[in-house]
Write a protein that holds these residues in place. Structure first.
Motif, PDB file in Angstrom:
ATOM      1  N   UNK A  91       0.828  -1.199   0.000  1.00 57.96           N
ATOM      2  CA  UNK A  91       0.000   0.000   0.000  1.00 57.96           C
ATOM      3  C   UNK A  91       0.870   1.259   0.000  1.00 57.96           C
ATOM      4  N   UNK A  92       1.958   1.245   0.746  1.00 56.31           N
ATOM      5  CA  UNK A  92       2.862   2.399   0.760  1.00 56.31           C
ATOM      6  C   UNK A  92       3.455   2.604  -0.634  1.00 56.31           C
ATOM      7  N   UNK A  93       3.806   1.516  -1.297  1.00 58.03           N
ATOM      8  CA  UNK A  93       4.321   1.627  -2.663  1.00 58.03           C
ATOM      9  C   UNK A  93       3.265   2.226  -3.593  1.00 58.03           C
ATOM     10  N   UNK A  94       2.014   1.830  -3.401  1.00 58.35           N
ATOM     11  CA  UNK A  94       0.941   2.389  -4.221  1.00 58.35           C
ATOM     12  C   UNK A  94       0.754   3.874  -3.985  1.00 58.35           C
ATOM     13  N   UNK A  95       0.824   4.278  -2.730  1.00 67.42           N
ATOM     14  CA  UNK A  95       0.704   5.700  -2.394  1.00 67.42           C
ATOM     15  C   UNK A  95       1.825   6.500  -3.057  1.00 67.42           C
ATOM     16  N   UNK A  96       3.053   6.001  -2.944  1.00 65.33           N
ATOM     17  CA  UNK A  96       4.179   6.741  -3.511  1.00 65.33           C
ATOM     18  C   UNK A  96       4.133   6.749  -5.036  1.00 65.33           C
ATOM     19  N   UNK A  97       3.635   5.677  -5.638  1.00 63.28           N
ATOM     20  CA  UNK A  97       3.523   5.650  -7.107  1.00 63.28           C
ATOM     21  C   UNK A  97       2.564   6.734  -7.593  1.00 63.28           C
ATOM     22  N   UNK A  98       1.398   6.826  -6.972  1.00 62.53           N
ATOM     23  CA  UNK A  98       0.433   7.857  -7.358  1.00 62.53           C
ATOM     24  C   UNK A  98       1.040   9.240  -7.186  1.00 62.53           C
ATOM     25  N   UNK A  99       1.702   9.433  -6.069  1.00 69.91           N
ATOM     26  CA  UNK A  99       2.254  10.757  -5.788  1.00 69.91           C
ATOM     27  C   UNK A  99       3.343  11.124  -6.785  1.00 69.91           C
ATOM     28  N   UNK A 100       4.207  10.184  -7.119  1.00 74.48           N
ATOM     29  CA  UNK A 100       5.291  10.458  -8.065  1.00 74.48           C
ATOM     30  C   UNK A 100       4.732  10.834  -9.438  1.00 74.48           C
ATOM     31  N   UNK A 101       3.754  10.076  -9.915  1.00 75.29           N
ATOM     32  CA  UNK A 101       3.196  10.339 -11.246  1.00 75.29           C
ATOM     33  C   UNK A 101       2.575  11.728 -11.309  1.00 75.29           C
ATOM     34  N   UNK A 102       1.785  12.067 -10.308  1.00 80.50           N
ATOM     35  CA  UNK A 102       1.075  13.345 -10.355  1.00 80.50           C
ATOM     36  C   UNK A 102       1.982  14.516  -9.989  1.00 80.50           C
ATOM     37  N   UNK A 103       2.945  14.291  -9.101  1.00 81.69           N
ATOM     38  CA  UNK A 103       3.846  15.380  -8.723  1.00 81.69           C
ATOM     39  C   UNK A 103       4.776  15.779  -9.859  1.00 81.69           C
ATOM     40  N   UNK A 104       5.039  14.877 -10.786  1.00 83.09           N
ATOM     41  CA  UNK A 104       5.901  15.231 -11.922  1.00 83.09           C
ATOM     42  C   UNK A 104       5.315  16.421 -12.678  1.00 83.09           C
ATOM     43  N   UNK A 105       3.997  16.463 -12.798  1.00 89.25           N
ATOM     44  CA  UNK A 105       3.349  17.600 -13.470  1.00 89.25           C
ATOM     45  C   UNK A 105       3.472  18.865 -12.626  1.00 89.25           C
ATOM     46  N   UNK A 106       3.309  18.714 -11.320  1.00 87.26           N
ATOM     47  CA  UNK A 106       3.390  19.875 -10.440  1.00 87.26           C
ATOM     48  C   UNK A 106       4.785  20.495 -10.480  1.00 87.26           C
ATOM     49  N   UNK A 107       5.791  19.636 -10.513  1.00 89.93           N
ATOM     50  CA  UNK A 107       7.169  20.121 -10.576  1.00 89.93           C
ATOM     51  C   UNK A 107       7.402  20.879 -11.881  1.00 89.93           C
TER      52      UNK A 107
END
Length: 311
Positions: free
Chosen positions: A196-212
Motif C-alpha cells: 500500500x505504501x508503494x501504491x501511495x508513492x507511485x500515485x504521488x510520483x506520477x502526479x507530482x511530476x506535473x506539479x514540478x
C-alpha cells in the motif's frame, strides 16, 4: 513601468534557454492530467492488512540508518522506526501541500479564470487535496500517529506564506516537492516495502511530476521578469524555508515512540555521513536548478548550506 507579455517572453532567456509559453505549458499539463490522474480511494486497497516482514520505508532512507544506534537496534525496532518515519514524512507532506494550495490560490487570484494556466493550477489544487487525504489515510492505515511540525515552525510558515511573492511561492513549492519525490521514486519499486505504501508513492510520483514542471517553468519566468528586490527576497525566503524543511523533515518524537533516547538519536542523525549524503543527493537536482536560475546567489547559498541540503 514596462509590462512583460507572453509575446515578449518569447525573446527572453535564462541559463536554461528560452522561456516557454505559459499557456502551452499548461495545455500539455492539462492533457497529461486527463490521461494520468488517480483516485486513491478506489485505486488503492485500503482493506489490505499490513504485510509481515515488510518495511514502511526503505531502510536506507530511515534517518538513523548506518549509525551506531542503528547497529544496536533489533530488526523489529528498525522496522517500527521506519513505520513512524513514514507517518512523520506523510504528516510533513500534508503540511506542505496545505501551504502549497494556499500559495496557488494566491497566485491565480488576479489572473484570467478562463486561461489554461489558471485551469491547470486548479487541477493541481485538486490533486493536492487528494494527496493530503491519501497521506492521512496511509498514516491511519499504518497505525502510526500524525506528527505535526513544531508549533514555532507552524507559525513561521504563516509568515512565510503571507509575505511570499510569486517566485518565492514557487521556489518553496519545489522545495516541498522534489526531495520527497526523490525518496518516493526509490520507494515505489522497492519490493521490501508495504504494497500500500508503494501504491501511495507511485500515485504521488506520477502526479507530482506535473506539479514540478508547472512550478519550474513559472519560477524560471518569475526570476527573469521580477524586479531585483523580489529576486533578493526569493533567495532569502527560499533559504529560510530550506532551513525549516531540514529541521522538520523527521519529527524527533519518532525516536521516543520506538523506545530510543531522543537526544542521542538526534545527535547521531546530525553526525551521520550517510544521512547527509541522502539529503544532499535528494536535493541535488533541485539545488542544481536553483543555481542555474539564480536562486542560490548570495545569502540564498549560505542559508542552503546551513540547512545541510547543499554540500
Amino acid at each position: 513601468m514596462t509590462t512583460v507579455t507572453d509575446e515578449s517572453l518569447q525573446t527572453l532567456r535564462d541559463a536554461l534557454g528560452p522561456l516557454k509559453d505559459r499557456e502551452q505549458v499548461a495545455a500539455r499539463l492539462l492533457e497529461a492530467s486527463a490521461k494520468h490522474s488517480f483516485d486513491p480511494d478506489t485505486e488503492l486497497d485500503w482493506d489490505a492488512g499490513i504485510e509481515d516482514g515488510k518495511w514502511f520505508w526503505p531502510p536506507e532512507l530511515v534517518s538513523l540508518y548506518d549509525t551506531p544506534l542503528w547497529r544496536k537496534m533489533s530488526e523489529e525496532q528498525r522496522m517500527d522506526l521506519a513505520r513512524h518515519e513514514a507517518a512523520s514524512l506523510a504528516s510533513l507532506g500534508i503540511w506542505f501541500e496545505i501551504i502549497l494550495m494556499q500559495l496557488l490560490v494566491r497566485h491565480i487570484y488576479d489572473k484570467s479564470v478562463t486561461s489554461k494556466h489558471v485551469r491547470y493550477a486548479l487541477t493541481e489544487i485538486a490533486d493536492e487535496c487528494r494527496h493530503s487525504m491519501m497521506f492521512a489515510r496511509m498514516i491511519d492505515w499504518g497505525g502510526g500517529p500524525a506528527y505535526p511540525v513544531p508549533r514555532r515552525y507552524h507559525n513561521l510558515a504563516r509568515v512565510l506564506k503571507t509575505i511570499s511573492t510569486t517566485p518565492g511561492s514557487f521556489a518553496a513549492t519545489l522545495l516541498g516537492e522534489e526531495i520527497l519525490d526523490w525518496m518516493q521514486r526509490l520507494t515505489f519499486p522497492d519490493e521490501r516495502v508495504q504494497s500500500l505504501v508503494r501504491g501511495v508513492t507511485r500515485i504521488h510520483v506520477v502526479e507530482e511530476a506535473r506539479h514540478v514542471r508547472y512550478a519550474r517553468e513559472e519560477l524560471r519566468r518569475q526570476m527573469v521578469t521580477a524586479p531585483p528586490w523580489e529576486r533578493r527576497l526569493t533567495r532569502l525566503n527560499c533559504g529560510e524555508a530550506a532551513r525549516v524543511f531540514s529541521v522538520c523533515f523527521v519529527n524527533p518524537q519518532v525516536y521516543e515512540n520506538v523506545g530510543l533516547d531522543r537526544h542521542e538519536a538526534v545527535a547521531q542523525v546530525k553526525a551521520s555521513g550517510h544521512r547527509a549524503e541522502v539529503m544532499q543527493t535528494g536535493a541535488k537536482r533541485l539545488t542544481d536548478f536553483f543555481d542555474d536560475i539564480g536562486v542560490l546567489n548570495g545569502v540564498g547559498r549560505r542559508l542552503w548550506k546551513s540547512s545541510g541540503l547543499l554540500a
